[in-house]
Scaffold this motif. Structure first.
Motif, PDB file in Angstrom:
ATOM      1  N   ALA A  71       0.833  -1.208   0.000  1.00 55.30           N
ATOM      2  CA  ALA A  71       0.000   0.000   0.000  1.00 55.30           C
ATOM      3  C   ALA A  71       0.865   1.254   0.000  1.00 55.30           C
TER       4      ALA A  71
ATOM      5  N   ALA B  40      -1.956   3.079   4.623  1.00 58.15           N
ATOM      6  CA  ALA B  40      -1.241   1.832   4.353  1.00 58.15           C
ATOM      7  C   ALA B  40      -1.400   0.855   5.516  1.00 58.15           C
TER       8      ALA B  40
ATOM      9  N   ALA C 181      -4.805  -0.589   5.289  1.00 57.52           N
ATOM     10  CA  ALA C 181      -4.875  -1.550   4.174  1.00 57.52           C
ATOM     11  C   ALA C 181      -4.252  -2.875   4.583  1.00 57.52           C
TER      12      ALA C 181
END
Length: 575
Positions: free
Chosen positions: A253, A263, A266
Motif C-alpha cells: 500500500a 497503508a 490496508a
C-alpha cells in the motif's frame, strides 16, 4: 484468464474461486510457460495408474447398478474420501488459496460456505437419499409422484447444472495446463475430455470412485506438507505468519502511494471481513447458494447410492466433512503463505506491486508457487500434476451424473416406463457419456475467452433453487404433489437462470452493457430464486385437489417409514 467478477466454487465441484484472482483482460493473453517435464512425468504416472484402475473396474462393471453406483459396494470411509475428492476441485485448491492471498480473511467465505452445506446433507438428506433412491436423486424426489413429469424436471435440472459445471471445469483445465505444462489451450481441453471419457465409458462409478479417492489422498498429502513447511518458516506460529501478511500488504500500500495511516489500515484489512461482499443481501444470497447448492448438486447426491446402507451413507458424510474441513483450514494457511513467500520473492512476483509475474491468470498459480518455494521443482511438479488430475476426477463425476439423468431418468423410466433392460440402459448411458464429452470439449474450446464465473455461480444457484427445494419438500412435506414439485422446480430453475443473466456480472461485464444498467442488482440470485422455487412448490401443491394428488398425499406415511428406517430399501426399484 479473463477478469472475473465474483467466484463461486464448487466441488464440487469447483472452478469458481479461479475467478477472483485474474489480473488481465483475457485468457488468451496468459503467458505460456516452458514445458514442465517433472510435472508431466508425474501426471503421466497418475494417468497410467488410473487407466489401470479403469481396466480393473471395467471387468467388474457388468450391470447398470455397477456402472452408476459401483454395485453399492463402496464403504462409508472410501465414499467419504471419494466425496471429498469430488468436492476438493483444483479450483478450490488454487482459487481459494489465491482468494486468501488477494483479500485475506474474506477468502474464508468460500471455505465456510461450502463446509456449512455438509451438516444440511448429514442431518436432512444422506440417510433418506440412501433409503429411497437407487441411481439418481430423481428416484428420491419422485418416490410417490408421477414418474414422467418429475423425471423430466430432474433430468433438466441435472443436465443444466452439469453443462455449466463441465464448461467451467474444461476452461479451467485448459488455462491451468497452458500455464503449467506449456501445452496449447485446445490440446489441454481435448486431453482432459478424452481421459474423462475413457474413465467413465469403461470403468463407470467404480473407476471414477477410485480415481477420486487416489486424487483426494494425493491432494490432502500435498497441502498438508505445504502448510507444514509454510508454518515451519514462522516457528509454527500462525500469529507470526499473519503478522508477516499484514506487513507485506502494508508495504504494498505504501508502494502504491498511500499515506502511512492508510497503508496501515490496508494491511490490517486482510484480517477483517467485509472487503469482498459489500451488502447484507448479497452476503445472504451468496451464502445460501454455497450452502444449499451443495445439497442439490447431482454428482454429489449420486455418491450416496454407492454405499450399501444408510449407516454407511451417514458415515461417508462424516468422513467427507472431516477431510473437506481439514483441507480448507490448510488452504487458509497456504493463502497467507502466498502473501509471505510468493509476493515477496522477485523470482515469482513484481514485489513492488504485489502481482505474480506471467500475465493474466497467473494469480491462480499462487498455491503452486508456494509449493515451489517450500519444496523445490520436484514438489512443484507433484502439485502441478495433482491439480490437473483433480480436474479429471471432478469432470468424470459430473459426466456420470449427466449420463445417468439421460439413461436412467429419461430413457429407462420415462420412455421405457421402467421396462428397459440393464444392457440397453448401459448402452444409452455410454452413448450419452460420449456425447457429453464431445460437447464439453467443443464448448470448453469455444468459451476460452469467456467470463466463466456466471456459469459456475449459475450451477450452484440452479442446484439451490431447483433441485434442493424439490428434494427437500418431496421427502419432508406430506402435502407436496407432482404438480407442485414440477411447477415449483421449473420456476426455481428458470428464475435462477434469468436473474443471473440480468445481474451485473453477466449483463454488464460479460455482455458489455453500460455500468449500472443491470436489471438485478445483486451478484447471486439464490435468495430470490430459492424463495420462488419453494413458494411455487407450496402454492401449486395446495391448489392441487385432483385424485392423483390425494393418492400422492396418502403415500407419504409409507415413504416416511422407508426414508427413516430403510425398510424395503434393499433391491427396491426406487418408485
Amino acid at each position: 484468464m479473463k477478469r472475473i467478477v465474483r467466484p463461486l466454487c464448487a466441488g464440487a465441484v469447483l472452478l469458481a474461486p479461479f475467478a477472483v484472482l485474474a489480473a488481465g483482460d483475457g485468457p488468451g493473453q496468459a503467458a505460456k510457460q516452458a514445458t514442465n517435464w517433472t510435472a508431466i512425468s508425474m501426471f503421466a504416472a497418475f494417468v497410467l495408474l488410473t487407466l489401470w484402475i479403469t481396466k480393473w473396474a471395467a471387468a467388474r462393471t457388468r450391470s447398470a447398478a455397477d456402472f452408476y453406483t459401483a454395485g453399492g459396494g463402496i464403504t462409508g470411509f472410501q465414499n467419504g474420501l471419494a466425496i471429498a475428492g469430488d468436492y476438493m476441485s483444483a479450483a478450490s485448491f488454487l482459487g481459494i488459496s489465491a482468494a486468501v492471498m488477494a483479500t485475506g480473511y474474506d477468502g474464508l467465505i468460500y471455505s465456510i460456505g461450502f463446509l456449512v452445506g455438509w451438516p444440511v446433507i448429514t442431518f436432512l438428506m444422506a440417510e433418506r437419499l440412501r433409503n429411497l433412491g437407487k441411481f439418481t436423486f430423481a428416484d428420491v424426489a419422485g418416490y410417490r409422484f408421477k414418474q414422467t413429469p418429475i423425471r423430466a424436471f430432474a433430468a433438466s435440472g441435472t443436465l443444466v447444472v452439469v453443462a455449466f459445471y463441465l464448461i467451467a471445469q474444461m476452461v479451467g483445465a485448459g488455462q491451468l495446463i497452458k500455464l503449467l505444462f506449456g501445452l496449447d489451450y485446445w490440446i489441454a481441453v481435448v486431453l482432459v475430455g478424452g481421459l474423462m471419457m475413457v474413465y467413465v465409458l469403461f470403468g463407470g462409478m467404480t473407476a471414477t470412485t477410485w480415481v477420486q479417492i487416489i486424487k483426494a489422498i494425493l491432494l490432502l498429502a500435498g497441502v498438508s506438507f505445504m502448510a507444514f513447511m509454510v508454518l515451519a518458516q514462522y516457528g509454527f506460529s500462525p500469529e507470526a505468519l499473519f503478522a508477516k501478511g499484514v506487513q507485506v500488504k502494508t508495504a504494498l500500500a505504501q508502494n502504491a502511494g498511500k499515506s502511512a495511516e492508510e497503508a496501515g489500515q490496508a494491511g490490517l484489512s486482510i484480517m477483517q471481513p467485509g472487503g469482498f461482499v459489500k451488502d447484507p443481501i448479497s452476503a445472504i444470497s451468496f451464502g445460501m447458494a454455497l450452502m444449499f447448492g451443495t445439497a442439490g448438486l447431482p454428482h454429489i447426491l449420486m455418491r450416496f447410492f454407492t454405499v450399501p446402507d444408510a449407516k454407511e451413507a451417514r458415515k461417508s458424510v462424516f468422513w467427507a466433512t472431516t477431510w473437506i474441513g481439514y483441507f480448507y483450514v490448510l488452504i487458509f494457511i497456504i493463502g497467507f503463505g502466498a502473501i509471505a513467500l510468493v509476493l515477496t520473492n522477485p523470482e515469482f512476483a513484481d514485489v513492488s506491486k504485489g502481482v505474480i509475474k506471467g500475465g493474466a491468470g497467473t494469480a491462480n498459480m499462487a498455491a503452486v508457487l508456494v509449493a515451489k518455494s517450500v519444496g523445490g521443482d520436484v514438489f512443484f511438479g507433484f502439485i502441478s500434476a495433482v491439480a490437473f488430475a483433480t480436474i479429471l476426477a471432478v469432470v468424470a463425476g459430473l459426466t456420470l451424473s449427466g449420463a445417468s439423468a439421460v439413461s436412467h431418468d429419461l430413457y429407462a423410466t420415462v420412455f421405457k416406463k421402467g421396462k428397459a433392460d440393464s444392457a440397453k440402459e448401459l448402452k444409452v448411458s455410454r452413448m450419452t457419456t460420449l456425447a457429453l464429452g464431445v460437447v464439453a470439449v467443443v464448448l470448453g474450446i469455444a468459451f476460452e475467452k469467456q467470463n466463466i464465473a456466471f456459469m459456475v455461480s449459475l450451477a450452484f444457484a440452479i442446484a439451490a433453487s431447483a433441485n434442493f427445494p424439490v428434494l427437500f419438500m418431496s421427502v419432508l412435506w406430506k402435502d407436496c404433489t407432482t404438480k407442485g414439485a414440477v411447477i415449483g422446480g421449473f420456476l426455481g430453475l428458470v428464475s435462477s437462470v434469468a436473474l443471473t443473466v440480468v445481474s451485473p456480472s453477466v449483463w454488464e461485464v460479460t455482455l458489455g452493457n453500460p455500468k449500472g444498467s443491470a436489471w438485478f442488482p445483486y451478484t447471486s440470485p439464490a435468495l430470490f430464486s430459492m424463495a420462488i422455487g419453494f413458494a411455487g412448490i407450496w402454492l401449486f401443491s395446495l391448489l392441487d385437489r385432483s385424485a392423483q394428488a390425494a393418492k400422492e398425499r396418502g403415500l407419504f406415511p409409507a415413504q416416511q417409514v422407508r426414508s427413516e428406517t430403510g425398510l424395503g430399501a434393499a433391491g427396491a426399484s426406487g418408485h
